[in-house]
Design a protein around this motif. Sequence first.
Motif, mmCIF file in Angstrom:
data_model
loop_
_atom_site.group_PDB
_atom_site.id
_atom_site.type_symbol
_atom_site.label_atom_id
_atom_site.label_comp_id
_atom_site.label_asym_id
_atom_site.label_seq_id
_atom_site.Cartn_x
_atom_site.Cartn_y
_atom_site.Cartn_z
ATOM 1 N N ALA A 1 0.812 -1.211 0.000
ATOM 2 C CA ALA A 1 0.000 0.000 0.000
ATOM 3 C C ALA A 1 0.850 1.268 0.000
ATOM 4 O O ALA A 1 1.917 1.323 0.604
ATOM 5 C CB ALA A 1 -0.923 -0.014 1.206
ATOM 6 N N THR A 2 0.371 2.276 -0.717
ATOM 7 C CA THR A 2 0.939 3.611 -0.601
ATOM 8 C C THR A 2 0.026 4.486 0.233
ATOM 9 O O THR A 2 0.458 5.452 0.832
ATOM 10 C CB THR A 2 1.107 4.251 -1.978
ATOM 11 O OG1 THR A 2 -0.194 4.334 -2.577
ATOM 12 C CG2 THR A 2 2.007 3.437 -2.869
ATOM 13 N N ASP A 3 -1.265 4.134 0.224
ATOM 14 C CA ASP A 3 -2.252 4.915 0.967
ATOM 15 C C ASP A 3 -3.088 3.977 1.822
ATOM 16 O O ASP A 3 -3.205 2.797 1.530
ATOM 17 C CB ASP A 3 -3.184 5.663 0.017
ATOM 18 C CG ASP A 3 -2.460 6.763 -0.724
ATOM 19 O OD1 ASP A 3 -1.741 6.415 -1.681
ATOM 20 O OD2 ASP A 3 -2.615 7.927 -0.357
ATOM 21 N N VAL A 4 -3.682 4.565 2.844
ATOM 22 C CA VAL A 4 -4.494 3.766 3.746
ATOM 23 C C VAL A 4 -5.790 4.506 4.024
ATOM 24 O O VAL A 4 -5.803 5.729 4.164
ATOM 25 C CB VAL A 4 -3.742 3.529 5.076
ATOM 26 C CG1 VAL A 4 -4.650 2.844 6.073
ATOM 27 C CG2 VAL A 4 -2.493 2.705 4.848
ATOM 28 N N ALA A 5 -6.892 3.773 4.040
ATOM 29 C CA ALA A 5 -8.145 4.378 4.481
ATOM 30 C C ALA A 5 -8.784 3.442 5.495
ATOM 31 O O ALA A 5 -8.659 2.221 5.386
ATOM 32 C CB ALA A 5 -9.082 4.591 3.297
ATOM 33 N N LEU A 6 -9.438 4.011 6.468
ATOM 34 C CA LEU A 6 -10.072 3.206 7.507
ATOM 35 C C LEU A 6 -11.578 3.480 7.485
ATOM 36 O O LEU A 6 -12.011 4.624 7.580
ATOM 37 C CB LEU A 6 -9.500 3.569 8.877
ATOM 38 C CG LEU A 6 -10.127 2.832 10.061
ATOM 39 C CD1 LEU A 6 -9.765 1.372 10.033
ATOM 40 C CD2 LEU A 6 -9.692 3.458 11.370
ATOM 41 N N LEU A 7 -12.349 2.407 7.334
ATOM 42 C CA LEU A 7 -13.805 2.538 7.381
ATOM 43 C C LEU A 7 -14.290 2.168 8.772
ATOM 44 O O LEU A 7 -13.895 1.134 9.311
ATOM 45 C CB LEU A 7 -14.457 1.582 6.380
ATOM 46 C CG LEU A 7 -14.878 2.089 5.009
ATOM 47 C CD1 LEU A 7 -15.561 0.966 4.256
ATOM 48 C CD2 LEU A 7 -15.806 3.286 5.095
ATOM 49 N N GLU A 8 -15.115 3.035 9.354
ATOM 50 C CA GLU A 8 -15.708 2.747 10.648
ATOM 51 C C GLU A 8 -17.193 3.042 10.571
ATOM 52 O O GLU A 8 -17.591 4.147 10.244
ATOM 53 C CB GLU A 8 -15.073 3.642 11.729
ATOM 54 C CG GLU A 8 -13.788 3.111 12.318
ATOM 55 C CD GLU A 8 -14.007 1.918 13.226
ATOM 56 O OE1 GLU A 8 -15.162 1.614 13.582
ATOM 57 O OE2 GLU A 8 -13.003 1.271 13.572
ATOM 58 N N ARG A 9 -18.008 2.056 10.830
ATOM 59 C CA ARG A 9 -19.454 2.258 10.827
ATOM 60 C C ARG A 9 -19.947 2.995 9.593
ATOM 61 O O ARG A 9 -20.698 3.970 9.689
ATOM 62 C CB ARG A 9 -19.885 3.026 12.075
ATOM 63 C CG ARG A 9 -19.523 2.293 13.336
ATOM 64 C CD ARG A 9 -20.386 2.707 14.482
ATOM 65 N NE ARG A 9 -20.138 1.812 15.592
ATOM 66 C CZ ARG A 9 -21.029 1.577 16.537
ATOM 67 N NH1 ARG A 9 -22.196 2.150 16.510
ATOM 68 N NH2 ARG A 9 -20.748 0.754 17.507
ATOM 69 N N GLY A 10 -19.475 2.564 8.444
ATOM 70 C CA GLY A 10 -19.989 3.130 7.200
ATOM 71 C C GLY A 10 -19.439 4.492 6.841
ATOM 72 O O GLY A 10 -19.926 5.128 5.920
ATOM 73 N N LYS A 11 -18.462 4.974 7.584
ATOM 74 C CA LYS A 11 -17.848 6.269 7.250
ATOM 75 C C LYS A 11 -16.345 6.077 7.106
ATOM 76 O O LYS A 11 -15.757 5.195 7.706
ATOM 77 C CB LYS A 11 -18.082 7.275 8.375
ATOM 78 C CG LYS A 11 -19.401 7.980 8.313
ATOM 79 C CD LYS A 11 -19.314 9.254 9.138
ATOM 80 C CE LYS A 11 -20.681 9.810 9.430
ATOM 81 N NZ LYS A 11 -21.152 9.482 10.766
ATOM 82 N N VAL A 12 -15.736 6.956 6.305
ATOM 83 C CA VAL A 12 -14.280 6.907 6.210
ATOM 84 C C VAL A 12 -13.720 7.695 7.391
ATOM 85 O O VAL A 12 -13.855 8.921 7.469
ATOM 86 C CB VAL A 12 -13.782 7.503 4.887
ATOM 87 C CG1 VAL A 12 -12.270 7.492 4.843
ATOM 88 C CG2 VAL A 12 -14.336 6.708 3.723
ATOM 89 N N ALA A 13 -13.130 6.983 8.357
ATOM 90 C CA ALA A 13 -12.650 7.633 9.574
ATOM 91 C C ALA A 13 -11.264 8.228 9.371
ATOM 92 O O ALA A 13 -10.882 9.181 10.034
ATOM 93 C CB ALA A 13 -12.634 6.635 10.724
#
Lengths: 228, 56, 226, 233
Positions: free
Chosen positions: D197-209
């Motif tokens: 990965a170069t980027d990271v996204a975290l999903l929490e409860r249907g939202k991008v946290a």
Amino acid sequence: MRAGFAAAFAIARKDLQTELRTRESLTASLSFSLVILVLFSFAFDLGREELYAISGGLLWLVYSFAGALIVNRSFARELPNDCLDVLVSSPAPGWAIFLGKTVAAFFLLLIVELVSLPFFGLFYNISWWQSPGTLLLVIFLATWGIAVVGVAFSAVTVNIRLRELMLPVLLYPMLIPLLLGAIGTTTALFTRDPEALKSMGSSIQLMIVFNLIYTSLSLYIVEFILIV
Amino acid sequence: MDPIAVANNLRFLFYGYTAGFLILLIFVLTLVSRGRKIDSELARLKALVEDKERPS
Amino acid sequence: MREKLTYALGILGTLVMLFNLNTIFGDLPDEAMQGTIFRIIFIHVPAAINADIFLFAALCASVAFLAKKNFLYDSISVACIEVATMLLLLNLVTGSIWGRNQWGIWWAWDLRMTSQLMCFLLYLGYLLVRPAIAEPTQRATMSAFISIFAFADVPLVLMAIRLPNVKTQHPGPVLETGNLAPVYQGPFALGILALFLLGTALVLVRLHQETSRREIDSLRRELHSF
Amino acid sequence: MHAVEAENVWKYFGDYPALRGASLQVNKGACLALLGRNGAGKTTLLRILANLSRPGKGEVRLLGLASHTPEARRRIGYLGHGIGVYDDLSAVENLILFGQLLNLDNPRETALNALERVGLSRVKDGLAREFSRGMRQRLAVARAFLHDPELLILDEPFTSLDDRAVAVLQKLLQDAQSRGATIIMSTHQIREAMELATDVALLERGKVAFAGPQTVVMLADPGWLYRNHGAPE
């Protein structure tokens, strides 16, 4: 548009290829229709006149039973390995997927029908070959109708419990106008009753209208049910 | 009309209306019982969710 | 507000129905040919007319659902179809009883009866399939599809049973042709109104239940997630 | 222009919102690891990106195109939970079929090349049914990479793969990255994802946290992201 037709052709060929390779629904459907033909001959003890009078109904009852078995597999065939997801996420539009599957179901059902037709003539002593052109037209029209509505409902019921039971519950009532038309014309063609032959036109018109309505309706709506 | 036919007519008229209102009544009753079931189910689930969200 | 409206419609419908029954059984003269049994048409025909009204409403709601994806439309659709199916059954049963009296048989495969029975079967299929679909969005989408298909079938059934080899016994239409005597027209209209009010009240009840059911579905999901 | 632009995406199952206004931008050429707990909406979001599901609200653009257009779909490769190949077709028939669906100029040649890349040339005429698990998975990988897609959408790609398939997939992903393709993959196995990965996204409860470039902190301590940006347990 052209890409859509190419995709539809590829899907139809794939369906026919896999079906001819495994013969899952084809053998089941074919042997089922032969069994019904035999069963009916035990169930009714009829004279020649009476037999001719119900011949069309008999034939189309067998064909629509066979048809339900064929179309049931249509979208269910995509379930293993989540193949439907791949089809839907591909650039092929929904109508192309539907069209391809319908064409495949049409030809599979046609095979079953044309094979069991001589047996029908043999078992019931009915001379069915007297006007082959018109009979073929009627079979084409009604088979297309069964394939269109059947495959549409196959798409609707593909993900539900008791799919095999739910499909006929929806399919047969929906097919009644088409089957009434097909039965009327087929009986007329077998009996050669001049009155009935004269009124055949309106039945054929009805089948054409049915096919036009449901083919266009399905092609238009199917995108909405494939991508929920 | 002869009296037998008149009596017969009356009888079937009675049957007809009885059947009609019976269908309506049965429909309303099933609707009510289903409504009760749904309400109790809803209350049960709401309690469950509240329980779950309460920090333990 | 919704509850008040439901009760108001239900009570109003019942009152109209009772008033109308009083007129039908008390004041109206017997019809010359059929005698007293003709009075069945005041419930038989309004049921059919109201069924068609609700089915049409369901069709519009189904199309709206596919276009807008608003679950209210799905609820309207299923509520209307359920009430309409009940009304179709009412129509079929009262008609059958009338037929037993007038024709001596419970059922004749004639044009109107056949078409009505097919219509009933089509929508019965809809109501049977619905609970078998677990995911709410999918259920609503598939239901809308079936509802549109079923409605498109109704005119075709009408065409099909008009094919030359189908005979008819059913009395001709009374509304369009003006064959209904003026004395009968008032009660007839009130009969339609009464069932319409009652039907709408039932649709509202069903609508509320459907909303609760969706809430149940989403609570279940809430419980299973996170 | 971003390769993926998801704006305020909502997805309802009935009344239940599985996605609650998720917004995500992915730069061209990036490799995004989409993290999140089970039920956070990873699969739902990826299915919307792959046009398998319609968002209830919000807009999704892929490579500057609306996600439902055939032009956009021709340029994406999708690998979901299922392998998406037909058991009763041979390996090469499978790939030719998908080549035809993608409207490729020369499906047969492309299919043979793809089989070469995943090491299945020798068994190209074998039915997928007769393949071992690992071979089937490599065939699935070949299918997703068939048309050298500009955007790859992979849902938990590493979960059920065997060693050889993982190696093949990693090789193909690196190739794709070097030719400038964008990759989005969901995973809950953080370590694996961090390698590519170069980027990271975290999903929490249907939202991008959280969404941003991968940092040394995350590499060193995979739990960091959850502790600092995730919702409390």
